[in-house]
Design an enzyme around this catalytic site. Structure first.
Site, mmCIF file in Angstrom:
data_model
loop_
_atom_site.group_PDB
_atom_site.id
_atom_site.type_symbol
_atom_site.label_atom_id
_atom_site.label_comp_id
_atom_site.label_asym_id
_atom_site.label_seq_id
_atom_site.Cartn_x
_atom_site.Cartn_y
_atom_site.Cartn_z
ATOM 1 C CB THR A 12 -0.925 -0.026 1.250
ATOM 2 O OG1 THR A 12 -1.767 -1.166 1.141
ATOM 3 C CG2 THR A 12 -1.772 1.213 1.369
ATOM 4 C CG ASP A 54 -1.662 -6.463 -3.063
ATOM 5 O OD1 ASP A 54 -1.433 -7.287 -2.164
ATOM 6 O OD2 ASP A 54 -2.659 -5.737 -3.083
ATOM 7 C CB SER A 55 2.783 -8.134 0.199
ATOM 8 O OG SER A 55 1.716 -8.205 1.114
ATOM 9 C CB SER A 56 -2.036 -10.629 -1.784
ATOM 10 O OG SER A 56 -2.320 -9.857 -2.926
ATOM 11 C CG ASP A 87 -2.667 -7.955 2.548
ATOM 12 O OD1 ASP A 87 -3.135 -7.533 3.623
ATOM 13 O OD2 ASP A 87 -3.146 -7.652 1.442
ATOM 14 C CD GLN A 269 -8.568 -24.383 15.063
ATOM 15 O OE1 GLN A 269 -9.563 -23.895 15.575
ATOM 16 N NE2 GLN A 269 -8.585 -25.564 14.478
HETATM 17 N N1 ASP Z 1 -2.586 -5.407 -0.041
HETATM 18 C C1 ASP Z 1 -1.509 -4.653 0.545
HETATM 19 C C2 ASP Z 1 -0.260 -5.464 0.461
HETATM 20 O O1 ASP Z 1 -0.046 -6.321 1.268
HETATM 21 C C3 ASP Z 1 -1.831 -4.290 1.945
HETATM 22 C C4 ASP Z 1 -0.834 -3.402 2.596
HETATM 23 O O2 ASP Z 1 0.225 -3.105 2.106
HETATM 24 O O3 ASP Z 1 -1.116 -2.975 3.722
HETATM 25 O O4 ASP Z 1 0.525 -5.280 -0.415
#
Ligand code: ASP
Length: 335
Positions: A12, A54-56, A87, A269
């Site tokens: 982000t 995006d780290s996802s 993420d 968990q």
């Molecule tokens: N979707 C973003 C990412 O992980 C979220 C963030 O950076 O806070 O790249």
């Protein structure tokens, strides 16, 4: 003068809204950061852009690229800052902590909940604090600096997608706190390594995570184990590591894994506390299959460590021994 490498990987931090209003990687505002940041520090800050994702989107290959980037310029810098999405930051922090062996310098991951260009953004403050930590904390480990708190990287979990205070470390106390000054808790730091730094990015991503829940039908997972596609299994059990050992489906799953010498690691968990497979009869009955306790490791650390273990050995006893030994402060000893 100290030298710090700032490696941009995305998140982000440098995002902007597209025409549809979705946040996606925009211009990494390198000029803004490049001009404003160095004026704050009596140090040489060298910025590079490794990714802007995006780290996802990150896969283990991206962890390897980050570790190689640090390793190849290791001698040139006194510390490293990685700007990273929140993420999957916990996973990257774990991977770097296992790949960068005998780390003698700080590697600080940070990011932001709002883009740099947004009103009230936490981006610039987080980056400034991360550089501060790289320069002055005196730690020699992979850490996450977020919302003025410094955590051991392989202990963190993302807890909040909306608050600026996005991370916590359920089973290990923070390493430093940035208030008006930086309060450092050096007794919680990893000791300086006695051996030289080296890179070991071996890993095998063929790990599967299965949470236990009432009514879970283990048949699909058992078939996947029998097919040979899974080489390591993480069971996310109840509380202290409890599993319904009277369930014939679960027994078949464990037997299928045990017959194929597939390690079964049990994490919990419940993020706080540790797995003790001997506490309840239910879990101890399943011990027959050679279950290994993840002790107090997070789910993220358990998964990534198992990938690293599988990359380093194919012998089940060596894999189990690796999982039970603290490598980079990711677990308490005596599992
Ligand atoms: N979707 C973003 C990412 O992980 C979220 C963030 O950076 O806070 O790249």
């Amino acid at each position: 003068m100290k030298r710090i490498a700032i490696i941009h990987t995305g998140g982000t931090f440098a995002m902007q809204a597209d025409e549809a209003g979705h946040l996606s990687p925009g211009d990494y505002s390198i000029d803004y950061v490049q001009n404003a940041l160095p004026k704050l520090f009596d140090a040489i800050l060298v910025q590079t852009r490794l990714f802007n994702l995006d780290s996802s989107f990150f896969r283990p290959d991206h962890w390897v690229a980050m570790a190689e980037e640090i390793s190849c310029s290791y001698d040139e810098y006194d510390g490293f800052v990685l700007v990273h999405g929140t993420d999957s930051m916990a996973y990257t922090a774990c991977a770097l902590s296992f790949f960068l062996k005998n780390l003698g310098k700080p590697v600080v991951l940070t990011g932001s909940q709002l883009p740099l260009i947004a009103k009230r953004s936490d981006a610039f403050g987080n980056l400034v604090s991360a550089v501060e930590v790289a320069l002055y904390s005196g730690c020699n480990e992979v850490v996450v600096q977020f919302a003025n708190t410094v955590y051991r990287g392989n202990r963190v979990k993302k807890k909040d997608a909306w608050d600026f205070d996005a991370f916590y470390s359920p089973n290990y106390r923070n390493l430093a706190k940035l208030g008006i000054t930086m309060e450092r808790f050096v007794e919680r730091y990893l000791p300086m390594p006695q051996k030289p730094f080296s890179l070991d990015t071996r890993h095998d991503p063929a790990v599967h995570l299965a949470p236990i829940f009432p009514g879970y039908d283990y048949i699909t997972l058992t078939s996947a184990v029998e097919s040979g596609r899974i080489r390591g299994l993480v069971i996310e059990a109840y509380g202290s590591g409890n599993v319904p050992s009277d369930d014939p489906g679960l027994a078949r799953l464990f037997a299928a894994a045990a017959e194929r010498a597939i390690p079964i690691i049990v994490c919990s968990q419940s993020p706080i506390g540790k797995v003790d497979l001997g506490l309840y009869k239910a879990a101890s009955d399943a011990a027959y299959y050679g279950l290994v306790s993840a002790v107090d490791m997070t789910r993220e650390a358990t998964i990534v460590k198992l990938m690293a273990a599988l990359g380093r050995s194919q012998k089940i006893e060596e894999i189990k021994a690796f999982m039970q030994t603290p490598i980079a402060g990711e677990m308490e000893s005596g599992g």
